[in-house]
Each structure stands twice: as structure tokens, then as C-alpha cells.
Design a protein around this motif. Sequence first.
Motif, PDB file in Angstrom:
ATOM      1  N   THR A 126       0.856  -1.175   0.000  1.00 53.10           N
ATOM      2  CA  THR A 126       0.000   0.000   0.000  1.00 53.10           C
ATOM      3  C   THR A 126       0.895   1.230   0.000  1.00 53.10           C
ATOM      4  OG1 THR A 126      -1.664  -1.177   1.295  1.00 53.10           O
ATOM      5  CG2 THR A 126      -1.820   1.231   1.224  1.00 53.10           C
ATOM      6  N   PRO A 127       0.792   2.039  -1.044  1.00 53.34           N
ATOM      7  CA  PRO A 127       1.655   3.230  -1.091  1.00 53.34           C
ATOM      8  C   PRO A 127       1.270   4.219   0.013  1.00 53.34           C
ATOM      9  CG  PRO A 127       0.086   3.284  -2.890  1.00 53.34           C
ATOM     10  CD  PRO A 127      -0.086   1.957  -2.195  1.00 53.34           C
ATOM     11  N   ALA A 128       2.277   4.887   0.519  1.00 56.10           N
ATOM     12  CA  ALA A 128       2.026   5.928   1.519  1.00 56.10           C
ATOM     13  C   ALA A 128       1.345   7.109   0.845  1.00 56.10           C
ATOM     14  CB  ALA A 128       3.334   6.382   2.149  1.00 56.10           C
ATOM     15  N   PRO A 129       0.452   7.768   1.566  1.00 57.16           N
ATOM     16  CA  PRO A 129      -0.192   8.941   0.963  1.00 57.16           C
ATOM     17  C   PRO A 129       0.859  10.026   0.719  1.00 57.16           C
ATOM     18  CG  PRO A 129      -0.760   8.777   3.296  1.00 57.16           C
ATOM     19  CD  PRO A 129       0.011   7.536   2.940  1.00 57.16           C
ATOM     20  N   PRO A 130       0.641  10.841  -0.298  1.00 56.77           N
ATOM     21  CA  PRO A 130       1.620  11.902  -0.560  1.00 56.77           C
ATOM     22  C   PRO A 130       1.656  12.905   0.590  1.00 56.77           C
ATOM     23  CG  PRO A 130      -0.335  12.185  -1.920  1.00 56.77           C
ATOM     24  CD  PRO A 130      -0.484  10.879  -1.207  1.00 56.77           C
ATOM     25  N   ALA A 131       2.818  13.487   0.802  1.00 61.82           N
ATOM     26  CA  ALA A 131       2.960  14.506   1.846  1.00 61.82           C
ATOM     27  C   ALA A 131       2.132  15.725   1.447  1.00 61.82           C
ATOM     28  CB  ALA A 131       4.421  14.896   2.003  1.00 61.82           C
ATOM     29  N   PRO A 132       1.515  16.393   2.433  1.00 59.78           N
ATOM     30  CA  PRO A 132       0.749  17.598   2.097  1.00 59.78           C
ATOM     31  C   PRO A 132       1.695  18.675   1.582  1.00 59.78           C
ATOM     32  CG  PRO A 132       0.958  17.375   4.478  1.00 59.78           C
ATOM     33  CD  PRO A 132       1.537  16.128   3.864  1.00 59.78           C
ATOM     34  N   PRO A 133       1.202  19.547   0.740  1.00 63.35           N
ATOM     35  CA  PRO A 133       2.069  20.623   0.240  1.00 63.35           C
ATOM     36  C   PRO A 133       2.502  21.536   1.386  1.00 63.35           C
ATOM     37  CG  PRO A 133      -0.209  21.026  -0.389  1.00 63.35           C
ATOM     38  CD  PRO A 133      -0.162  19.673   0.255  1.00 63.35           C
ATOM     39  N   ILE A 134       3.701  22.080   1.280  1.00 60.10           N
ATOM     40  CA  ILE A 134       4.202  23.015   2.282  1.00 60.10           C
ATOM     41  C   ILE A 134       3.526  24.361   2.045  1.00 60.10           C
ATOM     42  CG2 ILE A 134       6.233  24.267   3.092  1.00 60.10           C
ATOM     43  CD1 ILE A 134       7.863  21.766   2.396  1.00 60.10           C
ATOM     44  N   THR A 135       2.961  24.913   3.117  1.00 53.20           N
ATOM     45  CA  THR A 135       2.310  26.221   3.026  1.00 53.20           C
ATOM     46  C   THR A 135       2.716  27.080   4.222  1.00 53.20           C
ATOM     47  OG1 THR A 135       0.329  25.549   4.233  1.00 53.20           O
ATOM     48  CG2 THR A 135       0.285  25.284   1.834  1.00 53.20           C
ATOM     49  N   ILE A 136       2.669  28.396   4.024  1.00 53.90           N
ATOM     50  CA  ILE A 136       2.899  29.368   5.090  1.00 53.90           C
ATOM     51  C   ILE A 136       1.818  30.435   4.949  1.00 53.90           C
ATOM     52  CG2 ILE A 136       4.516  30.985   6.156  1.00 53.90           C
ATOM     53  CD1 ILE A 136       6.762  29.638   4.465  1.00 53.90           C
ATOM     54  N   THR A 137       1.066  30.665   6.013  1.00 53.24           N
ATOM     55  CA  THR A 137       0.011  31.672   6.012  1.00 53.24           C
ATOM     56  C   THR A 137       0.232  32.597   7.206  1.00 53.24           C
ATOM     57  OG1 THR A 137      -1.516  30.068   5.060  1.00 53.24           O
ATOM     58  CG2 THR A 137      -2.478  32.049   6.033  1.00 53.24           C
ATOM     59  N   ILE A 138       0.153  33.916   6.975  1.00 53.22           N
ATOM     60  CA  ILE A 138       0.375  34.870   8.057  1.00 53.22           C
ATOM     61  C   ILE A 138      -0.756  35.879   8.154  1.00 53.22           C
ATOM     62  CG2 ILE A 138       2.885  34.631   7.955  1.00 53.22           C
ATOM     63  CD1 ILE A 138       2.992  37.356   6.498  1.00 53.22           C
ATOM     64  N   VAL A 139      -0.916  36.423   9.363  1.00 52.86           N
ATOM     65  CA  VAL A 139      -1.809  37.560   9.622  1.00 52.86           C
ATOM     66  C   VAL A 139      -1.013  38.559  10.450  1.00 52.86           C
ATOM     67  CG1 VAL A 139      -3.979  36.287   9.466  1.00 52.86           C
ATOM     68  CG2 VAL A 139      -2.835  36.484  11.667  1.00 52.86           C
TER      69      VAL A 139
END
Length: 102
Positions: A4-17
Motif C-alpha cells: 500500500t503506497p504511503a499517501p503523498p505529503a501535504p504541500p508546504i504552506t505558510i500563512t500569516i496575519v
Amino acid sequence: SAVTPAPPAPPITITIVGSREGRHALVSGSTTGLAGAQVQAMVKVTGQRRYVAGAIRPVDDEGDFTWRRSTSKRVSIYFTSGTVASNRVTIPARKVIDTARR
């Protein structure tokens, strides 16, 4: 046997306020895929023509970080990690109340 393949890593994101608290410009950031890493502040204050590298901030185990700078000027800021950049925010200049006119 089946693999069973591992799920892909989530995309790297940066969010600021950003916000202002008196003489301090404040930023709260959240990330995905960067827990335990560091992010680089890119800062431009009133009078500067371009963004310059600022403080390097650690990202905590939950993916969050904070930044603070003492200035009364308007501040525009974003953060980077490698090739990933956050959204840009502009924190308004501090409003000084003229108490002599009251």
C-alpha cells in the motif's frame, strides 16, 4: 504481497496575519509541512524600495510561529522557507494622537 503506497505529503504552506499593538508590529503564522523548521522574514518598512531579509523564526511542533518588531512605521512582510513564500501583509503605521489639541 501487496504494497500500500504511503499517501503523498501535504504541500508546504505558510500563512500569516498581521496586527499592530502600540509601537509593535506583530505577525502570527501557521504552516503545513514545516513543524520544527525555520522561516525567514522578508521585511519592507516605509521608505525602503525593496524587501530585505529580517529575523529567522523557528516553527513550533504545531506548525506555528510569531514575529514582532518595534516600529511606528508601516511594515510590509512575508515569510519564506526554501522556495515557498507566504502571503504578504501590510501593517499600518502607528497612529499618534496629538494630546495638545484636546
